[in-house]
Scaffold this active site. Structure first.
Site, PDB file in Angstrom:
ATOM      1  N   SER A  98       0.813  -1.209   0.000  1.00 23.17           N
ATOM      2  CA  SER A  98       0.000   0.000   0.000  1.00 23.17           C
ATOM      3  C   SER A  98       0.851   1.265   0.000  1.00 23.17           C
ATOM      4  CB  SER A  98      -0.957  -0.033   1.195  1.00 23.17           C
ATOM      5  OG  SER A  98      -1.950   0.956   1.090  1.00 23.17           O
ATOM      6  N   ASP A 235      -1.962   6.483  -3.499  1.00 24.53           N
ATOM      7  CA  ASP A 235      -0.849   5.770  -2.880  1.00 24.53           C
ATOM      8  C   ASP A 235      -0.387   4.662  -3.821  1.00 24.53           C
ATOM      9  OD1 ASP A 235      -2.850   3.895  -2.615  1.00 24.53           O
ATOM     10  OD2 ASP A 235      -2.367   3.373  -0.546  1.00 24.53           O
ATOM     11  N   ASP A 239      -5.481   2.459  -3.554  1.00 20.40           N
ATOM     12  CA  ASP A 239      -6.720   2.363  -2.771  1.00 20.40           C
ATOM     13  C   ASP A 239      -6.851   3.498  -1.760  1.00 20.40           C
ATOM     14  OD1 ASP A 239      -4.878   1.649  -0.838  1.00 20.40           O
ATOM     15  OD2 ASP A 239      -5.868  -0.230  -0.286  1.00 20.40           O
TER      16      ASP A 239
END
Length: 286
Positions: A98, A235, A239
Site C-alpha cells: 500500500s 498511494d 486504494d
C-alpha cells in the site's frame, strides 16, 4: 495462535518473516488448503521490485492445488477488486504494501464482496502455522498471464460515466510511482481531461517515496501553479487518495465521502460505510 494477518492483510519488509520465499510458498499452500480445489484466482501487484519474487513463491504453493490462476501483473487494488467481482473470481490476491516504502511488501486477499473475513484469516493462519506440509512434486493448477487488466478496467469506468464529461478540465495526478502510474492519466484523458502527471515513472524502488497520498503537498502546489481545476494524489496500490481543490485546499477520504453523499446518484442511499479512523464530524453529518 501466532498472528499472521494485520489490519490490512499481511505486510512487512520483504525478506523478513513471513515475506520470505519459503514462507510465501507455505502461505500459498495454506491458502490452497483453505480454498479447496477448482477455484479461480486473480493475482496482481504494484510496482515494487519485490513483486515478482513474492508472486513466484506464492503461486508455487498455490499451484499444488487445482486452481486456475490469472496473473494481471501491475494493477491497482480497486481494479483487481472489480475484476474479482465482475468476472466472478473466487479470490483476488494483491501483492502490495500500500502506502509503505519500497522495501516493504504484503498480501491482500480479496473476495467478490470485499476483504477476507476475520474468521477466514484465523483459519488460514492456523493452517499456515500447523506443521502440515506435504509437498506435491507435480503442479496441478494452471497459471495464465493476462495483459488486458488495465484496458478492461478503463472500459468499465468509461461505461459508467458520460463520454468526454471532463472536456476543458485540467487535473493534476500524483501517481506515487505506483500501480496507477500509467492507468490513472489514461483514464482521465479518456474522458477528455487535460492531465498533468506527477511521479508516474516507477523504477521498483521509488514507489511512495516523498510523493503520493502521504505527501500531497507537491500535488497541491502543482494545482495552484498550473491553475488546474483539481488534483488527486494516490498511494502505491491506488486504494487511497487525497484530493485538492483549485484553491489548493486538501480533501481526504472523509471529505470526498461527504461530497459524494450529496450527489444525486447517492442522495437516496440509506447507508454510508466508514471505518474506525473516520472523523467524528463525518459521523455527525450522517
Amino acid at each position: 495462535m501466532q498472528r499472521l494477518f494485520g489490519t490490512d492483510g499481511i505486510r512487512t519488509q520483504f525478506g523478513k518473516e513471513p515475506l520470505t520465499p519459503i514462507s510465501l510458498e507455505k502461505l500459498g499452500r495454506a491458502l490452497g488448503i483453505y480454498l479447496v480445489d477448482n477455484k479461480r484466482i486473480a493475482i496482481a501487484g504494484d510496482t515494487r521490485q519485490s513483486y515478482t519474487a513474492c508472486k513466484t513463491a506464492l503461486t508455487k504453493g498455490l499451484l499444488e492445488r487445482k486452481f486456475k490462476i490469472n496473473d494481471y501483473g501491475v494493477l491497482p487494488t480497486p481494479a483487481l477488486f472489480q475484476l474479482v467481482k465482475e468476472k466472478k473470481y473466487d479470490v483476488g490476491i494483491m501483492i502490495t504494501a500500500s502506502h509503505n516504502p519500497a522495501c516493504d511488501n504484503g498480501i491482500k486477499i480479496l473476495t467478490p464482496t470485499g476483504k477476507l473475513s476475520e474468521q477466514a484469516q484465523q483459519m488460514i493462519t492456523k493452517i499456515f502455522y500447523d506443521d502440515f506440509q506435504v509437498k506435491q512434486k507435480i503442479p496441478k493448477g494452471t497459471l495464465t498471464i493476462s495483459t488486458n487488466g488495465n484496458e478492461w478496467y478503463t472500459n468499465l469506468l468509461r461505461s459508467r460515466f458520460k463520454k468526454n464529461f471532463l472536456n476543458g478540465i485540467k487535473i493534476v495526478i500524483d501517481c506515487a510511482n505506483g500501480a496507477y502510474s500509467t492507468l490513472a492519466p489514461a483514464i482521465f484523458e479518456s474522458f477528455g481531461a487535460t492531465v498533468i502527471p506527477l511521479n508516474a515513472n516507477p523504477d521498483g524502488n521509488n514507489i511512495n517515496k516523498d510523493c503520493g497520498s502521504l505527501y500531497p503537498q507537491k500535488m497541491q502546489m502543482k494545482v495552484i501553479q498550473e491553475k488546474a481545476h483539481c488534483g488527486f494524489a494516490f498511494d502505491g496500490d491506488g486504494d487511497r487518495v487525497v484530493a485538492a481543490t483549485k484553491e489548493g485546499y486538501l480533501k481526504d477520504g472523509d471529505d470526498i465521502l461527504a461530497l459524494l453523499a450529496t450527489h444525486p446518484r447517492y442522495r437516496n442511499e440509506s447507508v454510508v460505510s466508514i471505518n474506525r479512523m473516520s472523523k467524528e464530524g463525518l459521523v455527525q453529518k450522517f
